[in-house]
Design a protein around this motif. Structure first.
Motif, PDB file in Angstrom:
ATOM      1  N   LEU A  14       0.537  -1.092   0.522  1.00  0.00           N
ATOM      2  CA  LEU A  14      -0.358  -0.415  -0.032  1.00  0.00           C
ATOM      3  C   LEU A  14       1.050   1.039  -0.488  1.00  0.00           C
ATOM      4  O   LEU A  14       0.407   1.994  -0.614  1.00  0.00           O
ATOM      5  N   ILE A  15       2.168   0.899   0.401  1.00  0.00           N
ATOM      6  CA  ILE A  15       2.905   2.999   0.871  1.00  0.00           C
ATOM      7  C   ILE A  15       3.451   3.227  -0.371  1.00  0.00           C
ATOM      8  O   ILE A  15       3.198   3.516  -1.305  1.00  0.00           O
ATOM      9  N   VAL A  16       3.677   1.267  -1.343  1.00  0.00           N
ATOM     10  CA  VAL A  16       4.415   1.606  -2.282  1.00  0.00           C
ATOM     11  C   VAL A  16       3.511   2.205  -3.431  1.00  0.00           C
ATOM     12  O   VAL A  16       4.288   2.728  -4.693  1.00  0.00           O
ATOM     13  N   SER A  17       2.677   1.354  -3.284  1.00  0.00           N
ATOM     14  CA  SER A  17       1.430   2.457  -4.608  1.00  0.00           C
ATOM     15  C   SER A  17       1.143   3.375  -4.535  1.00  0.00           C
ATOM     16  O   SER A  17       0.792   4.006  -5.790  1.00  0.00           O
ATOM     17  N   VAL A  18       1.074   3.670  -3.358  1.00  0.00           N
ATOM     18  CA  VAL A  18       0.383   5.715  -2.838  1.00  0.00           C
ATOM     19  C   VAL A  18       1.560   6.392  -3.007  1.00  0.00           C
ATOM     20  O   VAL A  18       1.825   7.733  -3.078  1.00  0.00           O
ATOM     21  N   ALA A  51       6.748  -2.527  -8.132  1.00  0.00           N
ATOM     22  CA  ALA A  51       7.320  -2.523  -7.295  1.00  0.00           C
ATOM     23  C   ALA A  51       5.579  -3.053  -6.399  1.00  0.00           C
ATOM     24  O   ALA A  51       5.605  -4.385  -5.769  1.00  0.00           O
ATOM     25  N   GLY A  52       4.884  -2.096  -6.475  1.00  0.00           N
ATOM     26  CA  GLY A  52       3.592  -1.784  -5.800  1.00  0.00           C
ATOM     27  C   GLY A  52       3.004  -3.432  -6.356  1.00  0.00           C
ATOM     28  O   GLY A  52       2.196  -3.578  -5.347  1.00  0.00           O
ATOM     29  N   LEU A  53       2.431  -3.347  -7.540  1.00  0.00           N
ATOM     30  CA  LEU A  53       1.673  -4.085  -7.819  1.00  0.00           C
ATOM     31  C   LEU A  53       1.647  -5.677  -7.642  1.00  0.00           C
ATOM     32  O   LEU A  53       1.686  -6.388  -7.334  1.00  0.00           O
ATOM     33  N   CYS A  54       3.504  -6.475  -8.165  1.00  0.00           N
ATOM     34  CA  CYS A  54       3.995  -7.145  -7.666  1.00  0.00           C
ATOM     35  C   CYS A  54       3.382  -7.690  -6.310  1.00  0.00           C
ATOM     36  O   CYS A  54       3.458  -8.051  -5.820  1.00  0.00           O
ATOM     37  N   LEU A  55       3.996  -7.087  -5.139  1.00  0.00           N
ATOM     38  CA  LEU A  55       3.471  -7.066  -4.063  1.00  0.00           C
ATOM     39  C   LEU A  55       2.203  -6.880  -3.566  1.00  0.00           C
ATOM     40  O   LEU A  55       2.079  -8.363  -2.774  1.00  0.00           O
ATOM     41  N   SER A  56       1.503  -6.456  -4.389  1.00  0.00           N
ATOM     42  CA  SER A  56       0.160  -6.635  -3.896  1.00  0.00           C
ATOM     43  C   SER A  56      -0.623  -8.405  -4.498  1.00  0.00           C
ATOM     44  O   SER A  56      -1.652  -8.561  -3.857  1.00  0.00           O
ATOM     45  N   ASN A  70      -5.203  -5.253   0.250  1.00  0.00           N
ATOM     46  CA  ASN A  70      -4.371  -5.845  -0.550  1.00  0.00           C
ATOM     47  C   ASN A  70      -4.987  -5.385  -1.413  1.00  0.00           C
ATOM     48  O   ASN A  70      -4.638  -4.909  -2.808  1.00  0.00           O
ATOM     49  N   ILE A  71      -6.499  -5.638  -1.605  1.00  0.00           N
ATOM     50  CA  ILE A  71      -7.208  -5.657  -2.131  1.00  0.00           C
ATOM     51  C   ILE A  71      -7.331  -3.930  -2.669  1.00  0.00           C
ATOM     52  O   ILE A  71      -7.119  -3.701  -3.807  1.00  0.00           O
ATOM     53  N   ILE A  75      -6.010  -2.371  -6.584  1.00  0.00           N
ATOM     54  CA  ILE A  75      -6.677  -1.230  -7.845  1.00  0.00           C
ATOM     55  C   ILE A  75      -5.582  -0.293  -7.483  1.00  0.00           C
ATOM     56  O   ILE A  75      -6.270   0.071  -8.820  1.00  0.00           O
ATOM     57  N   ILE A  76      -5.082   0.191  -6.738  1.00  0.00           N
ATOM     58  CA  ILE A  76      -5.085   1.451  -7.011  1.00  0.00           C
ATOM     59  C   ILE A  76      -3.462   1.781  -8.172  1.00  0.00           C
ATOM     60  O   ILE A  76      -2.996   1.953  -9.353  1.00  0.00           O
ATOM     61  N   CYS A  77      -2.724   0.188  -7.689  1.00  0.00           N
ATOM     62  CA  CYS A  77      -1.491  -0.073  -8.792  1.00  0.00           C
ATOM     63  C   CYS A  77      -2.251   0.007 -10.127  1.00  0.00           C
ATOM     64  O   CYS A  77      -1.539   0.411 -11.163  1.00  0.00           O
ATOM     65  N   VAL A  78      -3.416  -1.008 -10.142  1.00  0.00           N
ATOM     66  CA  VAL A  78      -3.608  -1.127 -11.628  1.00  0.00           C
ATOM     67  C   VAL A  78      -4.403   0.019 -12.368  1.00  0.00           C
ATOM     68  O   VAL A  78      -3.907   0.559 -13.485  1.00  0.00           O
TER      69      VAL A  78
END
Length: 98
Positions: A14-18, A51-56, A70-71, A75-78
């Motif tokens: 979540l942190i990496v995706s934001v 990286a956020g997508l892979c972790l998610s 996680n969801i 969604i943020i990464c996508v």
């Protein structure tokens, strides 16, 4: 033990995706950034999104560790990946029009 590991991974995802949203900070503060720094920042944003997508995906893959956190990070990464792909397609389209 396994659940704590997935919980830490989901928080990191979540942190990496934001993190790419930090791009708006200089805009809000009206700070001008040079082209080199802007290019580095764009590259870091793309790597952060991937990286956020892979972790998610790692967290969402297991049905035991699936959670709202996680969801949301997935969604943020996508959404961010779709925005990046749209920008790339638009740039290629505009280059071919010229």
């Amino acid at each position: 033990m396994e659940n704590k590991k997935h919980q830490k991974t989901s928080i990191a995802a979540l942190i990496v995706s934001v993190l790419p949203l930090a791009t708006f900070i200089p805009i809000l503060l009206k700070i001008t950034i040079s082209d080199e720094i802007r290019n580095l920042w764009a590259g870091a944003n793309i790597l952060s999104i991937l990286a956020g997508l892979c972790l998610s995906i790692v967290c969402v893959k297991s049905s035991e560790s699936r959670s709202v956190l996680n969801i949301i990070s997935t969604i943020i990464c996508v959404v961010l990946i779709l925005i990046v792909i749209g920008i790339i397609i638009l740039a290629l389209f505009l280059n071919f029009l010229q």
